[in-house]
Design an enzyme around this catalytic site. Structure first.
Site, mmCIF file in Angstrom:
data_model
loop_
_atom_site.group_PDB
_atom_site.id
_atom_site.type_symbol
_atom_site.label_atom_id
_atom_site.label_comp_id
_atom_site.label_asym_id
_atom_site.label_seq_id
_atom_site.Cartn_x
_atom_site.Cartn_y
_atom_site.Cartn_z
ATOM 1 N N ASP A 153 39.906 40.610 38.509
ATOM 2 C CA ASP A 153 38.452 40.432 38.406
ATOM 3 C C ASP A 153 37.854 40.334 39.811
ATOM 4 O O ASP A 153 37.255 39.321 40.181
ATOM 5 C CB ASP A 153 38.161 39.179 37.581
ATOM 6 C CG ASP A 153 36.720 39.133 37.101
ATOM 7 O OD1 ASP A 153 35.980 40.107 37.338
ATOM 8 O OD2 ASP A 153 36.344 38.126 36.491
ATOM 9 N N LYS A 163 35.401 42.135 41.168
ATOM 10 C CA LYS A 163 33.942 42.336 41.239
ATOM 11 C C LYS A 163 33.547 43.016 42.547
ATOM 12 O O LYS A 163 32.714 42.528 43.325
ATOM 13 C CB LYS A 163 33.191 41.008 41.070
ATOM 14 C CG LYS A 163 33.382 40.367 39.695
ATOM 15 C CD LYS A 163 32.544 39.100 39.535
ATOM 16 C CE LYS A 163 32.630 38.546 38.123
ATOM 17 N NZ LYS A 163 33.948 37.975 37.803
ATOM 18 N N ASP A 176 30.495 46.600 47.374
ATOM 19 C CA ASP A 176 30.187 46.913 48.760
ATOM 20 C C ASP A 176 30.121 48.422 48.923
ATOM 21 O O ASP A 176 30.280 49.179 47.956
ATOM 22 C CB ASP A 176 31.246 46.305 49.688
ATOM 23 C CG ASP A 176 30.657 45.833 51.015
ATOM 24 O OD1 ASP A 176 29.849 46.590 51.590
ATOM 25 O OD2 ASP A 176 31.004 44.730 51.465
ATOM 26 N N THR A 190 34.331 50.283 52.576
ATOM 27 C CA THR A 190 34.803 48.893 52.512
ATOM 28 C C THR A 190 35.599 48.630 51.240
ATOM 29 O O THR A 190 36.673 48.020 51.281
ATOM 30 C CB THR A 190 33.615 47.915 52.592
ATOM 31 O OG1 THR A 190 32.920 48.122 53.830
ATOM 32 C CG2 THR A 190 34.097 46.470 52.528
ATOM 33 N N GLN A 205 27.646 28.233 31.970
ATOM 34 C CA GLN A 205 28.443 29.099 31.106
ATOM 35 C C GLN A 205 27.990 28.949 29.655
ATOM 36 O O GLN A 205 27.841 27.828 29.166
ATOM 37 C CB GLN A 205 29.926 28.736 31.206
ATOM 38 C CG GLN A 205 30.834 29.501 30.239
ATOM 39 C CD GLN A 205 30.957 30.964 30.597
ATOM 40 O OE1 GLN A 205 31.442 31.315 31.654
ATOM 41 N NE2 GLN A 205 30.503 31.832 29.703
ATOM 42 N N TYR A 237 28.722 30.079 25.618
ATOM 43 C CA TYR A 237 29.798 30.554 24.766
ATOM 44 C C TYR A 237 29.280 31.172 23.476
ATOM 45 O O TYR A 237 28.216 30.807 22.965
ATOM 46 C CB TYR A 237 30.745 29.400 24.411
ATOM 47 C CG TYR A 237 31.552 28.876 25.576
ATOM 48 C CD1 TYR A 237 32.351 29.724 26.326
ATOM 49 C CD2 TYR A 237 31.520 27.520 25.906
ATOM 50 C CE1 TYR A 237 33.104 29.244 27.387
ATOM 51 C CE2 TYR A 237 32.267 27.024 26.969
ATOM 52 C CZ TYR A 237 33.061 27.891 27.709
ATOM 53 O OH TYR A 237 33.791 27.415 28.755
#
Length: 465
Positions: free
Chosen positions: A294, A296, A299, A303, A415, A417
């Protein structure tokens, strides 16, 4: 039967070697069929096979701490070598128990022990590789394998690619010469078999048991995912946001049978090493789940190529999937796809379209449209989305929904749910990403099983409507 030639003739006489026209598992017709399973009914022949294999080992000066026979035909051979020559033995199960310790490897061993694999016949080498992956997933070294009979269909080269040296007692060439000499077959039959072997060289399969993908990346990784889901009956991705890779490795052994994907963050690990991540990769092959880093990425192209392939983590070498923000534009996807052209395994990415945290700026209509547009040019590399809703009716893209909890509450950091049913039925999720509900559980295995069963039951109910 100390004489190898006598043993070959005897194997022919008990119909371990058959000549004619036989349909193989692949569907092609073969002029030869080898079935060494019959030797268990002939104790003297069985022991003679083991004796000749041990003689090869003695001459080769192979060093090992234990032996492991490939299930099932090689197990009796390994057992004789274990008893007669005082060699400790391990047993690899073909399937993991769903009770007790859930061990795949039985027997006593220590980390970094060296294990010799014993096999009866090698064609492509895939069974040896599968056994080696299971052993390596437990931290056991595998550098050598011995086979009684090599069909000479490129198995030795396939094994060499997996850093396994193949020792052999007999080749098909030697067997044919012996049988012609002893008038068991004609030279014409021998020529037909040799021509068949020349025309039917094998390529290395990465996985077995219904999850077969060829060496090249011509079969998309999405097909691998779909097969995993159907074969294992799970749509559960475990989000292991833990800071210890050792802990993740142990957890993956426990819950591997229940998940289709394992999501980690390599940059939060206190004990990351390429050796340990390779061990995790081997476990993922053993239990047939995908590894999702993960990361993410977000850029410019140059890079992200460096972040993907270089540095401490070398993510492209072990992660089946990565996550990507497309804030810099579609060039980021192009850069990542180009980075894995030389990787000899399928790779893919999930585009982050919507996040489960309250007030996420990604949950913007124009942004989501931009994410979907990125799939138009790169549908072989982009296999789906991280999302809170279904973004497209094109079923080739999978939708992975985070923030799943059997109790749809939330935490103190934003968060939010949803339950498995809400995610699948209400939001169109294909994959349920579950994290702390499992990792914080007192009984992680039982909780993981509950999420697997609940998630897949909902999926099947809706599919059958």
């Amino acid at each position: 039967m100390n004489n190898l030639e006598d043993l070959v003739v005897k194997l022919f006489d008990i119909e371990a070697f058959k000549f004619g026209s036989f349909k193989l598992k692949s569907g092609i017709q073969s002029p030869i069929y080898i079935d060494l399973r019959v030797i268990i009914s002939y104790p003297d022949i069985l022991r003679s096979v083991a004796v000749h294999m041990n003689e090869i080992l003695q001459r080769s000066n192979v060093t090992y701490d234990s032996i492991c026979g490939v299930p099932y035909t090689a197990l009796p051979i390994a057992s004789i070598i274990c008893v007669d020559y005082k060699k400790p033995m391990l047993i690899r199960r073909k399937e993991t128990k769903n009770y007790g310790t859930k061990k795949l490897i039985e027997g006593k061993f220590n980390q970094n022990d060296r294990c010799l694999i014993i096999e009866d016949i090698v064609t492509s080498g895939s069974s040896v590789i599968e056994t080696a992956d299971s052993l390596r997933a437990e931290g056991i070294q595998v550098t050598d394998a011995i086979v009684f009979f090599d069909r000479q269909q490129n198995g030795d080269n396939n094994l060499k690619e997996k850093n396994i040296r193949l020792l052999r007692v007999l080749t098909i060439t030697q067997v044919l010469e012996c049988l012609v000499k002893n008038k068991r077959i004609t030279q014409e039959v021998s020529n037909d078999v040799q021509e068949f072997i020349r025309q039917n060289q094998t390529e290395l399969p990465a996985l077995k048991n219904g999850i077969i993908e060829m060496k090249s990346s011509s079969i998309p990784i999405r097909q691998r995912f779909q097969t995993i889901r159907e074969e294992k009956k799970t749509n559960l991705c475990l989000c292991a946001d833990l800071t210890s890779l050792d802990e993740i490795i142990e957890l993956s052994k426990q819950v591997g049978p229940n998940i289709c994907m394992l999501k980690i963050h390599c940059d939060i690990l206190n004990d990351f090493s390429m050796e340990k991540i390779q061990q995790l990769k081997n476990i993922s092959r053993t239990f047939n789940f995908l590894l999702l880093e993960d990361r993410k990425f977000a850029d410019i192209g140059n890079t992200v190529q460096l972040q993907y392939t270089k540095g401490l983590f070398q993510i492209a070498t072990w992660a089946d999937l990565v996550t990507v923000h497309v804030l810099p534009g579609e060039g980021i996807v192009q850069a990542l796809e180009q980075s894995v052209q030389s990787i000899d395994e399928p790779r893919g990415c999930l585009l982050i379209a919507q996040m489960s945290s309250k007030g996420a700026l990604t949950n913007n209509e124009d942004y989501v449209k931009g994410v979907i547009k990125c799939t138009e040019k790169y549908s072989d590399y982009v296999i789906g989305f991280i999302s809170q809703s279904r973004l497209t009716t094109d079923n080739k893209f999978i939708h992975c929904t985070p923030g799943i909890h059997l109790n749809n509450t939330g935490d103190q950091l934003g968060q939010q749910y949803v339950t498995p049913r809400q995610a699948i039925d209400g939001r169109g999720a294909d994959i349920l990403i579950v994290g702390r509900a499992i990792t914080d559980s007192i009984n992680r295995i039982k909780t993981c099983e509950e999420y697997q069963q609940e998630g897949y039951n909902v999926y099947e109910q809706l599919r059958n409507i």
